[in-house]
Design an enzyme around this catalytic site. Structure first.
Site, PDB file in Angstrom:
ATOM      1  N   GLY A 188     -17.662 -30.506 104.954  1.00 37.99           N
ATOM      2  CA  GLY A 188     -17.486 -29.428 105.930  1.00 37.99           C
ATOM      3  C   GLY A 188     -17.371 -29.984 107.344  1.00 37.99           C
ATOM      4  O   GLY A 188     -17.928 -29.428 108.289  1.00 37.99           O
ATOM      5  N   ARG A 195     -15.117 -28.202 111.205  1.00 41.85           N
ATOM      6  CA  ARG A 195     -15.461 -27.371 112.370  1.00 41.85           C
ATOM      7  C   ARG A 195     -16.972 -27.293 112.546  1.00 41.85           C
ATOM      8  O   ARG A 195     -17.726 -27.795 111.712  1.00 41.85           O
ATOM      9  CB  ARG A 195     -14.847 -25.972 112.281  1.00 41.85           C
ATOM     10  CG  ARG A 195     -15.167 -25.205 111.039  1.00 41.85           C
ATOM     11  CD  ARG A 195     -14.223 -24.002 110.919  1.00 41.85           C
ATOM     12  NE  ARG A 195     -14.147 -23.531 109.565  1.00 41.85           N
ATOM     13  CZ  ARG A 195     -14.948 -22.602 109.052  1.00 41.85           C
ATOM     14  NH1 ARG A 195     -15.871 -22.053 109.794  1.00 41.85           N
ATOM     15  NH2 ARG A 195     -14.804 -22.232 107.796  1.00 41.85           N
ATOM     16  N   VAL A 231     -17.015 -28.556  97.401  1.00 49.73           N
ATOM     17  CA  VAL A 231     -18.175 -29.396  97.071  1.00 49.73           C
ATOM     18  C   VAL A 231     -18.896 -28.973  95.790  1.00 49.73           C
ATOM     19  O   VAL A 231     -19.652 -29.747  95.213  1.00 49.73           O
ATOM     20  CB  VAL A 231     -19.192 -29.483  98.235  1.00 49.73           C
ATOM     21  CG1 VAL A 231     -18.645 -30.301  99.387  1.00 49.73           C
ATOM     22  CG2 VAL A 231     -19.664 -28.107  98.682  1.00 49.73           C
ATOM     23  N   ASN A 272     -23.127 -31.289 104.794  1.00 47.92           N
ATOM     24  CA  ASN A 272     -23.151 -30.247 105.834  1.00 47.92           C
ATOM     25  C   ASN A 272     -22.480 -28.946 105.397  1.00 47.92           C
ATOM     26  O   ASN A 272     -22.817 -27.883 105.911  1.00 47.92           O
ATOM     27  CB  ASN A 272     -22.466 -30.806 107.092  1.00 47.92           C
ATOM     28  CG  ASN A 272     -22.071 -29.722 108.064  1.00 47.92           C
ATOM     29  OD1 ASN A 272     -22.899 -29.217 108.836  1.00 47.92           O
ATOM     30  ND2 ASN A 272     -20.808 -29.302 108.022  1.00 47.92           N
ATOM     31  N   SER A 298     -31.708 -25.286 107.049  1.00 47.77           N
ATOM     32  CA  SER A 298     -31.717 -24.255 108.097  1.00 47.77           C
ATOM     33  C   SER A 298     -33.151 -23.760 108.268  1.00 47.77           C
ATOM     34  O   SER A 298     -33.921 -23.738 107.294  1.00 47.77           O
ATOM     35  CB  SER A 298     -30.839 -23.073 107.680  1.00 47.77           C
ATOM     36  OG  SER A 298     -31.073 -21.958 108.510  1.00 47.77           O
ATOM     37  N   TYR A 325     -29.051 -17.283 100.956  1.00 50.44           N
ATOM     38  CA  TYR A 325     -28.949 -18.403 101.905  1.00 50.44           C
ATOM     39  C   TYR A 325     -30.306 -19.108 102.063  1.00 50.44           C
ATOM     40  O   TYR A 325     -30.391 -20.343 102.008  1.00 50.44           O
ATOM     41  CB  TYR A 325     -28.452 -17.851 103.239  1.00 50.44           C
ATOM     42  CG  TYR A 325     -28.162 -18.880 104.302  1.00 50.44           C
ATOM     43  CD1 TYR A 325     -27.027 -19.689 104.213  1.00 50.44           C
ATOM     44  CD2 TYR A 325     -29.005 -19.052 105.391  1.00 50.44           C
ATOM     45  CE1 TYR A 325     -26.746 -20.632 105.202  1.00 50.44           C
ATOM     46  CE2 TYR A 325     -28.740 -19.983 106.385  1.00 50.44           C
ATOM     47  CZ  TYR A 325     -27.606 -20.773 106.282  1.00 50.44           C
ATOM     48  OH  TYR A 325     -27.327 -21.703 107.259  1.00 50.44           O
ATOM     49  N   ALA A 351     -32.802 -19.159  99.989  1.00 50.69           N
ATOM     50  CA  ALA A 351     -33.149 -19.874  98.747  1.00 50.69           C
ATOM     51  C   ALA A 351     -32.384 -21.189  98.663  1.00 50.69           C
ATOM     52  O   ALA A 351     -32.946 -22.225  98.295  1.00 50.69           O
ATOM     53  CB  ALA A 351     -32.836 -19.000  97.534  1.00 50.69           C
ATOM     54  N   LYS A 376     -31.203 -23.006 101.139  1.00 49.08           N
ATOM     55  CA  LYS A 376     -31.630 -23.959 102.169  1.00 49.08           C
ATOM     56  C   LYS A 376     -33.050 -24.471 101.912  1.00 49.08           C
ATOM     57  O   LYS A 376     -33.383 -25.596 102.274  1.00 49.08           O
ATOM     58  CB  LYS A 376     -31.525 -23.315 103.560  1.00 49.08           C
ATOM     59  CG  LYS A 376     -30.083 -23.006 103.974  1.00 49.08           C
ATOM     60  CD  LYS A 376     -29.240 -24.260 104.036  1.00 49.08           C
ATOM     61  CE  LYS A 376     -27.837 -24.016 104.566  1.00 49.08           C
ATOM     62  NZ  LYS A 376     -27.025 -25.247 104.566  1.00 49.08           N
TER      63      LYS A 376
HETATM   64  P1  NDP Z   1     -18.927 -23.257 109.871  1.00 47.35           P
HETATM   65  O1  NDP Z   1     -18.752 -21.996 109.110  1.00 47.35           O
HETATM   66  O2  NDP Z   1     -18.523 -23.322 111.299  1.00 47.35           O
HETATM   67  O3  NDP Z   1     -18.170 -24.459 109.083  1.00 47.35           O
HETATM   68  C1  NDP Z   1     -18.380 -24.628 107.715  1.00 47.35           C
HETATM   69  C2  NDP Z   1     -17.692 -25.886 107.256  1.00 47.35           C
HETATM   70  O4  NDP Z   1     -17.976 -26.055 105.856  1.00 47.35           O
HETATM   71  C3  NDP Z   1     -16.190 -25.836 107.370  1.00 47.35           C
HETATM   72  O5  NDP Z   1     -15.731 -27.145 107.639  1.00 47.35           O
HETATM   73  C4  NDP Z   1     -15.742 -25.412 105.971  1.00 47.35           C
HETATM   74  O6  NDP Z   1     -14.423 -25.862 105.618  1.00 47.35           O
HETATM   75  C5  NDP Z   1     -16.752 -26.139 105.130  1.00 47.35           C
HETATM   76  N1  NDP Z   1     -16.961 -25.577 103.814  1.00 47.35           N
HETATM   77  C6  NDP Z   1     -17.376 -24.329 103.475  1.00 47.35           C
HETATM   78  N2  NDP Z   1     -17.452 -24.210 102.140  1.00 47.35           N
HETATM   79  C7  NDP Z   1     -17.083 -25.403 101.613  1.00 47.35           C
HETATM   80  C8  NDP Z   1     -16.962 -25.910 100.297  1.00 47.35           C
HETATM   81  N3  NDP Z   1     -17.266 -25.150  99.234  1.00 47.35           N
HETATM   82  N4  NDP Z   1     -16.537 -27.181 100.135  1.00 47.35           N
HETATM   83  C9  NDP Z   1     -16.249 -27.963 101.191  1.00 47.35           C
HETATM   84  N5  NDP Z   1     -16.349 -27.551 102.458  1.00 47.35           N
HETATM   85  C10 NDP Z   1     -16.761 -26.287 102.675  1.00 47.35           C
HETATM   86  O7  NDP Z   1     -20.460 -23.651 109.686  1.00 47.35           O
HETATM   87  P2  NDP Z   1     -21.530 -24.279 110.705  1.00 47.35           P
HETATM   88  O8  NDP Z   1     -20.966 -25.439 111.394  1.00 47.35           O
HETATM   89  O9  NDP Z   1     -22.153 -23.195 111.482  1.00 47.35           O
HETATM   90  O10 NDP Z   1     -22.658 -24.765 109.668  1.00 47.35           O
HETATM   91  C11 NDP Z   1     -22.665 -26.060 109.111  1.00 47.35           C
HETATM   92  C12 NDP Z   1     -23.932 -26.218 108.279  1.00 47.35           C
HETATM   93  O11 NDP Z   1     -25.072 -25.989 109.096  1.00 47.35           O
HETATM   94  C13 NDP Z   1     -24.032 -25.216 107.115  1.00 47.35           C
HETATM   95  O12 NDP Z   1     -24.631 -25.844 106.008  1.00 47.35           O
HETATM   96  C14 NDP Z   1     -24.940 -24.145 107.678  1.00 47.35           C
HETATM   97  O13 NDP Z   1     -25.607 -23.458 106.660  1.00 47.35           O
HETATM   98  C15 NDP Z   1     -25.875 -24.978 108.531  1.00 47.35           C
HETATM   99  N6  NDP Z   1     -26.555 -24.240 109.576  1.00 47.35           N
HETATM  100  C16 NDP Z   1     -25.847 -23.595 110.571  1.00 47.35           C
HETATM  101  C17 NDP Z   1     -26.519 -22.922 111.564  1.00 47.35           C
HETATM  102  C18 NDP Z   1     -25.813 -22.216 112.672  1.00 47.35           C
HETATM  103  O14 NDP Z   1     -26.502 -21.540 113.467  1.00 47.35           O
HETATM  104  N7  NDP Z   1     -24.512 -22.313 112.811  1.00 47.35           N
HETATM  105  C19 NDP Z   1     -27.999 -22.867 111.603  1.00 47.35           C
HETATM  106  C20 NDP Z   1     -28.620 -23.589 110.525  1.00 47.35           C
HETATM  107  C21 NDP Z   1     -27.915 -24.242 109.565  1.00 47.35           C
HETATM  108  P3  NDP Z   1     -13.201 -24.781 105.446  1.00 47.35           P
HETATM  109  O15 NDP Z   1     -13.070 -24.133 106.767  1.00 47.35           O
HETATM  110  O16 NDP Z   1     -12.016 -25.604 105.055  1.00 47.35           O
HETATM  111  O17 NDP Z   1     -13.669 -23.835 104.371  1.00 47.35           O
END
Ligand code: NDP
Length: 244
Positions: free
Chosen positions: A9, A12, A61, A87, A139, A152, A154, A156
């Site tokens: 991930g 972004r 993933v 991530n 998280s 979510y 569960a 994390k």
């Molecule tokens: P975003 O939604 O901005 O980005 C998610 C990323 O994960 C994208 O690159 C997306 O790629 C990729 N992704 C999603 N599903 C899959 C998959 N099945 N296989 C491969 N890649 C995947 O998320 P954030 O940056 O906000 O969050 C990143 C991590 O941090 C996550 O695990 C989230 O739970 C955690 N987190 C975020 C918080 C927040 O406040 N933002 C707080 C706490 C934890 P694509 O676009 O191609 O699908």
């Protein structure tokens, strides 16, 4: 030996910031994404523009076939992968009585099974090399809970148990396994929240602001560096004090 990292991930948000930070630290970075190739390519171009090396690798993933293919591609290009950052994560919020089975399954599959599959594939070579670093993004919701996010939370919290068990399993091989638990970080995941919800959230954060993806990335970068070598099985919180 080249320093090689895979960031799931990485296209972004927090993953993008981690990919860029690791590139600054001299890693060749495989930027994984699921569907948005253009965004992953943009990260790759940014890293190349900084003089670094990067490649975009598509993989869902939670699909073992995809994960095996991703590992093969990165290994063929750059050899040993010493750093894995789990991530990739999604949310599918709903109160429990209305939660659909697919909402539960999709979140658990991406956020937890994905961590299992990616860790399993990359740890084999780390064990042979007797060195490796795995960091998974949990998280604060996994610790505090949040209405509408049972799936979510569960996933994390599950990731934390996974991290501790794996850390014990591979410590003798020189591999550290840690989790980072961010609070509210400004990314697309949190962009959808209404102004009212955001204001209410701000009131619960002692530091009085949301975090940035870069603040999470700096901690991940520390954990995978030589300075982080004596830290394993831990959950490091970056949350502006929300869990105090
Ligand atoms: P975003 O939604 O901005 O980005 C998610 C990323 O994960 C994208 O690159 C997306 O790629 C990729 N992704 C999603 N599903 C899959 C998959 N099945 N296989 C491969 N890649 C995947 O998320 P954030 O940056 O906000 O969050 C990143 C991590 O941090 C996550 O695990 C989230 O739970 C955690 N987190 C975020 C918080 C927040 O406040 N933002 C707080 C706490 C934890 P694509 O676009 O191609 O699908």
């Amino acid at each position: 030996m080249d320093k090689v990292a895979v960031v799931t991930g990485g296209s972004r948000g927090i993953g993008r910031a981690i990919a860029l930070e690791l590139a600054v630290q001299g890693f060749k970075v495989a930027v994984n994404y699921r569907s948005q190739e253009a965004q992953a390519q943009k990260v790759v171009e940014t890293i190349r523009g900084m003089g670094g090396e990067a490649m975009a690798v598509q993989a869902h993933v939670a699909s073992n076939r995809d994960v095996e293919e991703m590992a093969k591609r990165v290994k063929e290009a750059w050899g040993f992968v010493g750093v894995l950052v789990n991530n990739a994560g999604i949310t599918k919020d709903n109160i429990l009585v209305r939660m659909k089975e697919e909402e539960w399954d999709q979140v658990l599959e991406t956020n937890l099974k994905g961590v299992f599959l990616c860790s399993r594939i990359f740890i084999k070579d780390m064990m042979k090399a007797r060195w490796g670093r795995i960091v998974s993004i949990s998280s604060v919701i996994g610790m505090m809970g949040n209405p509408g996010q049972t799936n979510y939370a569960a996933s994390k919290a599950g990731l934390v148990g996974f991290t501790r068990a794996l850390a014990k399993e591979v410590a003798s091989r020189g591999i550290t396994v840690n989790a980072v638990a961010p609070g509210y970080i400004e990314t697309e995941m949190t962009q959808g929240l209404s102004q009212k919800v955001k204001e209410a959230m701000l009131g619960t954060i002692p530091l009085g602001r949301f975090g940035s993806p870069e603040e999470v990335a700096k901690l991940v970068s520390f954990l995978v560096s030589s300075h982080g070598g004596y830290i394993t099985g831990q959950v490091l919180v970056v949350d502006g004090g929300i869990t105090l």
